[in-house]
Design a protein around this motif. Structure first.
Motif, PDB file in Angstrom:
ATOM      1  N   ILE A   1     -44.503  18.572 -27.486  1.00 14.75           N
ATOM      2  CA  ILE A   1     -45.600  19.235 -28.187  1.00 14.75           C
ATOM      3  C   ILE A   1     -46.466  19.923 -27.152  1.00 14.75           C
ATOM      4  O   ILE A   1     -46.909  19.307 -26.171  1.00 14.75           O
ATOM      5  N   GLU A   2     -46.696  21.188 -27.358  1.00 18.14           N
ATOM      6  CA  GLU A   2     -47.436  21.978 -26.378  1.00 18.14           C
ATOM      7  C   GLU A   2     -48.850  21.443 -26.185  1.00 18.14           C
ATOM      8  O   GLU A   2     -49.460  20.870 -27.095  1.00 18.14           O
ATOM      9  N   GLU A   3     -49.386  21.686 -24.981  1.00 18.78           N
ATOM     10  CA  GLU A   3     -50.698  21.151 -24.624  1.00 18.78           C
ATOM     11  C   GLU A   3     -51.803  21.695 -25.527  1.00 18.78           C
ATOM     12  O   GLU A   3     -52.823  21.031 -25.759  1.00 18.78           O
TER      13      GLU A   3
ATOM     14  N   TYR B   1     -52.023  21.754 -28.534  1.00 18.26           N
ATOM     15  CA  TYR B   1     -52.187  20.942 -29.748  1.00 18.26           C
ATOM     16  C   TYR B   1     -52.559  19.493 -29.427  1.00 18.26           C
ATOM     17  O   TYR B   1     -52.719  18.684 -30.328  1.00 18.26           O
ATOM     18  N   HIS B   2     -52.698  19.157 -28.141  1.00 18.76           N
ATOM     19  CA  HIS B   2     -53.001  17.770 -27.773  1.00 18.76           C
ATOM     20  C   HIS B   2     -54.356  17.321 -28.301  1.00 18.76           C
ATOM     21  O   HIS B   2     -54.509  16.202 -28.791  1.00 18.76           O
ATOM     22  N   GLU B   3     -55.353  18.194 -28.193  1.00 16.59           N
ATOM     23  CA  GLU B   3     -56.685  17.820 -28.687  1.00 16.59           C
ATOM     24  C   GLU B   3     -56.662  17.603 -30.199  1.00 16.59           C
ATOM     25  O   GLU B   3     -57.315  16.684 -30.721  1.00 16.59           O
ATOM     26  N   LEU B   4     -55.905  18.427 -30.916  1.00 11.04           N
ATOM     27  CA  LEU B   4     -55.796  18.276 -32.367  1.00 11.04           C
ATOM     28  C   LEU B   4     -55.228  16.897 -32.720  1.00 11.04           C
ATOM     29  O   LEU B   4     -55.775  16.187 -33.579  1.00 11.04           O
ATOM     30  N   ILE B   5     -54.148  16.496 -32.066  1.00  6.30           N
ATOM     31  CA  ILE B   5     -53.549  15.189 -32.345  1.00  6.30           C
ATOM     32  C   ILE B   5     -54.495  14.072 -31.921  1.00  6.30           C
ATOM     33  O   ILE B   5     -54.633  13.054 -32.614  1.00  6.30           O
ATOM     34  N   GLU B   6     -55.174  14.259 -30.782  1.00  5.33           N
ATOM     35  CA  GLU B   6     -56.115  13.249 -30.293  1.00  5.33           C
ATOM     36  C   GLU B   6     -57.176  12.937 -31.345  1.00  5.33           C
ATOM     37  O   GLU B   6     -57.453  11.774 -31.661  1.00  5.33           O
ATOM     38  N   TYR B   7     -57.779  13.988 -31.923  1.00  9.05           N
ATOM     39  CA  TYR B   7     -58.850  13.761 -32.891  1.00  9.05           C
ATOM     40  C   TYR B   7     -58.314  13.354 -34.272  1.00  9.05           C
ATOM     41  O   TYR B   7     -59.034  12.731 -35.051  1.00  9.05           O
ATOM     42  N   LEU B   8     -57.078  13.696 -34.567  1.00 10.26           N
ATOM     43  CA  LEU B   8     -56.458  13.160 -35.782  1.00 10.26           C
ATOM     44  C   LEU B   8     -56.358  11.644 -35.699  1.00 10.26           C
ATOM     45  O   LEU B   8     -56.668  10.930 -36.659  1.00 10.26           O
ATOM     46  N   VAL B   9     -55.922  11.132 -34.546  1.00  9.98           N
ATOM     47  CA  VAL B   9     -55.792   9.688 -34.359  1.00  9.98           C
ATOM     48  C   VAL B   9     -57.166   9.035 -34.391  1.00  9.98           C
ATOM     49  O   VAL B   9     -57.361   7.987 -35.018  1.00  9.98           O
ATOM     50  N   LEU B  10     -58.153   9.641 -33.720  1.00  9.98           N
ATOM     51  CA  LEU B  10     -59.492   9.060 -33.693  1.00  9.98           C
ATOM     52  C   LEU B  10     -60.140   9.034 -35.074  1.00  9.98           C
ATOM     53  O   LEU B  10     -60.975   8.174 -35.368  1.00  9.98           O
TER      54      LEU B  10
ATOM     55  N   GLY C   1     -46.463  12.373 -29.065  1.00 12.99           N
ATOM     56  CA  GLY C   1     -46.909  13.622 -28.462  1.00 12.99           C
ATOM     57  C   GLY C   1     -47.932  13.482 -27.358  1.00 12.99           C
ATOM     58  O   GLY C   1     -48.102  14.404 -26.541  1.00 12.99           O
ATOM     59  N   LEU C   2     -48.651  12.346 -27.314  1.00  7.78           N
ATOM     60  CA  LEU C   2     -49.722  12.206 -26.324  1.00  7.78           C
ATOM     61  C   LEU C   2     -49.403  11.187 -25.235  1.00  7.78           C
ATOM     62  O   LEU C   2     -50.281  10.873 -24.418  1.00  7.78           O
ATOM     63  N   ALA C   3     -48.197  10.675 -25.226  1.00  5.98           N
ATOM     64  CA  ALA C   3     -47.826   9.692 -24.193  1.00  5.98           C
ATOM     65  C   ALA C   3     -48.005  10.293 -22.802  1.00  5.98           C
ATOM     66  O   ALA C   3     -47.500  11.381 -22.500  1.00  5.98           O
ATOM     67  N   GLY C   4     -48.769   9.595 -21.960  1.00  4.20           N
ATOM     68  CA  GLY C   4     -48.967  10.040 -20.582  1.00  4.20           C
ATOM     69  C   GLY C   4     -49.978  11.136 -20.406  1.00  4.20           C
ATOM     70  O   GLY C   4     -50.134  11.664 -19.294  1.00  4.20           O
ATOM     71  N   THR C   5     -50.686  11.517 -21.467  1.00  7.34           N
ATOM     72  CA  THR C   5     -51.665  12.611 -21.356  1.00  7.34           C
ATOM     73  C   THR C   5     -53.088  12.107 -21.128  1.00  7.34           C
ATOM     74  O   THR C   5     -53.987  12.915 -20.844  1.00  7.34           O
ATOM     75  N   GLY C   6     -53.327  10.806 -21.285  1.00  7.05           N
ATOM     76  CA  GLY C   6     -54.678  10.272 -21.151  1.00  7.05           C
ATOM     77  C   GLY C   6     -55.538  10.482 -22.383  1.00  7.05           C
ATOM     78  O   GLY C   6     -56.751  10.238 -22.345  1.00  7.05           O
ATOM     79  N   ARG C   7     -54.951  10.932 -23.469  1.00  5.23           N
ATOM     80  CA  ARG C   7     -55.725  11.192 -24.694  1.00  5.23           C
ATOM     81  C   ARG C   7     -55.578  10.077 -25.737  1.00  5.23           C
ATOM     82  O   ARG C   7     -56.087  10.211 -26.853  1.00  5.23           O
ATOM     83  N   LEU C   8     -54.878   8.991 -25.433  1.00  9.35           N
ATOM     84  CA  LEU C   8     -54.820   7.816 -26.306  1.00  9.35           C
ATOM     85  C   LEU C   8     -55.812   6.800 -25.742  1.00  9.35           C
ATOM     86  O   LEU C   8     -55.593   6.208 -24.694  1.00  9.35           O
TER      87      LEU C   8
END
Length: 840
Positions: A364-366, A368-377, A398-405
């Protein structure tokens, strides 16, 4: 809107701030073990307040012994004793015992079926045991259990609150006060009942939020149990069918009394004796009274409810079985009913571009990482809802290893989704930042409003959402905000939200739905989709499953219509989108006022009014709120569309077979009445005695309650229009058909009897041949009733019914014994035909 802080705890906090052990020293992370549960159940028993006793054999026997037919049989036996016919009296008593045994067995079996169905519909509870979250019957809870409660659930026992998320409870069942009470985490003095805000009470209803509690009391030890209050309330009122059959039986009984008195008087005038006349009157009463009808109705409804349960639908109210065949409009939700409720993230839209996610997606491209991060939050920490599970799964992949979990962030405040604002927000404590992070997700238009986007920006977002929805996706908007102040805003609008993006979720259509909807439409049943989803999504799903989507009406349009305009609109609209719960109630009432019989599905607290207003409310058993299940007539044991259609099919079959059974009852009583009355009135020797009526009853009862109940459905059952509202159980045509068939059988039997007497045959032989012909006539009436057309259905040869052949075989054997064993024949006042010189 009231908001509460999130208060998770692992122990109950004492008044001085010290940690106290939870009640029964429960491990809050694992709950009780299976061994502990078994020990506590032995000590405290079942968690049941209502003391309604299960049906016992003795109770059933007592009810049967009070039946008019049984009392008539005892009276006839007594008269035989007075007349000196001891063998006749003893034989009649033996048959009385046989009838009592069969009736008690059937009644007890029916009662046990109803008991088992009530147990299936009993409240359930989410409980933590052996480290696993389980769904159990509320009756199985024990003190010390860790129980989860959420909006729409009935509190299953007394307990202290160990975790609260905007938890508010209606305790009017106990207090009479309709205002809900907010609950918070219990203090130690909650156990002494000095902290009512930290306690939950058996029988109260959760109206908002969710929480966790430790059970402190069950059953009669609860507050509800101690005051002796029952949750069952008033018994269910009689259904229209019960009232109709009761009126029918009462009319027959009135006619029976008049005819019996006339017969007794006529016998007295002809013979000068009272006792033989009374005996003839009793015989006639036994022949007239259709005591099978109430039994037939009870048996058909109980066994029908069990059949429907076997197909995945629990019947909470027996009257719903009657109404199923009248259903003309079926209102259904989309998610989980037409679709599989197994969601997966399919499309992401952020920073002006979008990415499709499928099984082939490896990255998953970077962007969209913030979008997934705030969906989880913006989702629950331990999600139960399939949509939030899909968000967590997208984050895990999609966020494994990105520091956003953010495993080290803690949820400190939340704002619930409401009908007025279909969006929810979570506020998080962030150890490495100087502010709280706020994540929001909800309907795109609601998120745009929270972000205070301009008209052009809002339209661009909504156009993108509509494009995604046109592919059948469920679309949500996502936003973020920062909060650095000490006080929390009262409303979400007070946050400075920034729009993050859109997410489209795929929820596949159930493969069997299209065929089931086609079957409904062939049966004259309109299937109407009422969903809170996007119009484009609703249209795409409607097209896929075969619902007419030529015109769609939104909840906003419904709100703008008056009742007259809404009744006009529903004539040609089968898809309603972006509908709020209160608008579902308006739609149900509009269909009702237009003359339709409405069945409706629902699962939430806000669906309860519409479920109650519908003729048949259908609650989701797996994901439905307890309050929805309580007000519904039917509960789906698996949340999909196919069982609803199966229930309608079975409802039609049950009703059609009930009509046949009662038609047969009417038809078969006519020759019995004629064979009892006419010989006495015209001066012939009596043809029937009470013992002959008893023998015939032993044929009629199993035919009505077993044979016709097991009749297979007619081939065109689901190609007929729904039964019209107010239609009588037996139409004039059906009543005339049954009466005509019975009258023909009576003419043949009496013609044979009169002919034999006229030809000089002795009365015992004439009675014997006439009685055999009467039994044969009863058997022939079964086949006549089976092939008669019903309410628009054509006459047709029915498929095989093995119970028919079993009953006929037993009847044939009994009749053969009667005709071959002289001693047995004499007890019936007959002659053994096959022992008179090789036969007659």
């Amino acid at each position: 809107m009231q908001t509460n802080s999130v208060e998770p705890v692992t122990d109950i906090v004492s008044g001085d701030g010290e940690l106290a052990s939870p009640p029964w020293h429960t491990d809050m992370r694992r709950g009780l073990s299976s061994e502990q549960v078994a020990e506590e159940r032995v000590r405290f028993g079942r968690n049941v307040v209502d003391s309604t006793a299960r049906r016992t054999w003795w109770r059933t026997l007592w009810e049967v012994l009070r039946e008019p037919m049984f009392l008539l049989l005892l009276a006839a036996s007594g008269i035989y004793f007075v007349l000196g016919d001891v063998s006749e009296a003893l034989t009649l008593l033996a048959f009385v015992m046989a009838i009592v045994f069969l009736t008690v067995f059937q009644s007890h079996r029916t009662a046990r079926i109803l008991d088992s169905l009530r147990e299936l519909s009993a409240p359930r509870a989410q409980v933590l045991r052996d480290g696993q979250r389980q769904l159990v019957s509320a009756a199985e809870l024990v003190p010390g259990d860790v129980v989860f409660v959420d909006e729409g659930a009935r509190v299953p026992a007394d307990g202290v609150v160990t975790e609260a998320h905007e938890l508010s409870v209606d305790e009017s069942l106990l207090t009479g006060e309709s205002v809900s009470v907010s609950k918070s985490v219990a203090r130690a003095n909650a156990l002494a009942q000095e902290d009512p805000y930290g306690q939950l009470f058996f029988g109260s209803m959760v109206v908002q939020g969710q929480g966790q509690m430790v059970v402190t009391a069950t059953g009669l030890n609860t507050t509800l149990g101690r005051i002796g209050k029952s949750l069952t309330g008033i018994s269910e009122a009689r259904s229209p069918l019960q009232l109709e059959t009761r009126t029918f039986v009462n009319r027959f009984a009135s006619v029976a009394i008049v005819l019996c008195l006339l017969l007794v008087a006529a016998y007295r005038l002809r013979s000068g004796g009272w006792l033989p006349g009374v005996l003839a009157g009793i015989t006639l009463a036994m022949g007239i009274l259709p005591e099978e009808i109430p039994v037939i109705l009870t048996v058909f409804m109980a066994l029908g409810a069990r059949r429907i349960a076997d197909d995945g639908v629990l019947t909470r109210r027996m009257s719903a079985i009657e109404t199923l065949g009248q259903t003309s409009v079926l209102c259904v939700d989309k998610t989980g009913t037409l679709t599989q409720n197994r969601m997966s993230v399919r499309v992401l839209f952020a920073q002006g571009k979008w990415q499709v996610i499928d099984q082939a997606t490896r990255h998953i491209e970077e962007a969209y990482h913030e979008l997934i991060e705030y969906l989880v939050l913006a989702s629950e920490i331990e999600p139960v809802d399939p949509m939030e599970r899909a968000f967590h799964e997208a984050g895990r992949v999609g966020l494994a290893g990105t520091g956003r979990l953010h495993k080290d962030w803690s949820l400190v405040h939340e704002y619930a989704l409401t009908p007025e604002l279909p969006a929810m927000s979570h506020a998080w404590h962030t150890p490495e930042l100087d502010h709280h992070a706020v994540a929001c997700k909800g309907a795109p238009e609601a998120v745009c409003a929270l972000c205070h986007l301009g008209e052009r920006e809002t339209q661009a977002v909504l156009d993108q959402a509509a494009q995604m929805a046109s592919g059948g996706l469920r679309v949500l908007g996502v936003a973020k905000a920062r909060h650095s102040q000490a006080e929390w805003p009262e409303k979400q609008h007070e946050f400075a939200f920034t729009f993050v993006g859109l997410v489209g979720l795929l929820d596949p259509v159930r493969p069997e739905v299209a065929g089931a909807i086609t079957e409904c439409q062939a049966a004259g049943i309109r299937v109407v989709m009422i969903t809170g989803d996007y119009p484009s999504t609703a249209l795409a799903i409607a097209a896929e499953v075969g619902i007419d989507g030529a015109r769609i009406v939104s909840g906003q349009e419904v709100a703008a219509m008056n009742d007259s305009q809404l009744r006009e609109a529903i004539k040609n609209v089968d898809v309603f989108a972006r509908v709020k719960p209160d608008q579902k109630l308006r739609l149900v009432n509009a269909f009702r006022e237009s003359g339709h019989v409405v069945a409706m599905t629902g699962d939430g607290v806000n669906d309860a009014p519409a479920l109650k207003a519908a003729h048949i409310g259908i609650a989701m058993g797996l994901r439905g709120a307890e309050v929805a299940r309580e007000v519904a007539s039917l509960v789906l044991l698996r949340d999909d569309f196919a069982p609803i259609v199966s229930a309608i099919r079975l409802g039609r079959r049950i009703y059609a077979n009930l009509v046949q059974a009662i038609s047969y009852t009417i038809a078969v009583h006519i020759p019995m009445i004629a064979a009892t009355m006419i010989p006495v009135l015209v001066g012939w020797p009596p043809m029937l005695a009470p013992i002959h009526i008893v023998f015939l009853q032993l044929v009629i009862d199993p035919v009505c309650s077993i044979v016709f109940e097991n009749e297979p459905e007619r081939e065109n059952l689901m190609r007929l229009p729904p039964r019209r509202v107010g239609a009588r159980l037996l139409s004039g045509r059906a009543l005339a058909q049954g009466a005509t068939a019975g009258a023909l059988a009576a003419i043949l039997v009496l013609g044979l009897y009169a002919g034999l007497l006229t030809q000089g045959y002795e009365q015992p032989l004439a009675r014997t041949l006439a009685f055999v012909s009467l039994v044969a006539g009863n058997v022939a009436l079964i086949f006549v009733i089976r092939v008669l057309p019903q309410s628009g259905a054509r006459a047709e040869v029915r498929r095989q019914n093995r119970y028919l052949w079993i009953v006929l075989a037993v009847t044939g054997v009994a009749l053969l014994l009667l005709m071959t064993v002289p001693a047995l024949a004499r007890l019936f006042g007959l002659v053994a035909l096959l022992n008179q010189g090789g036969g007659v």
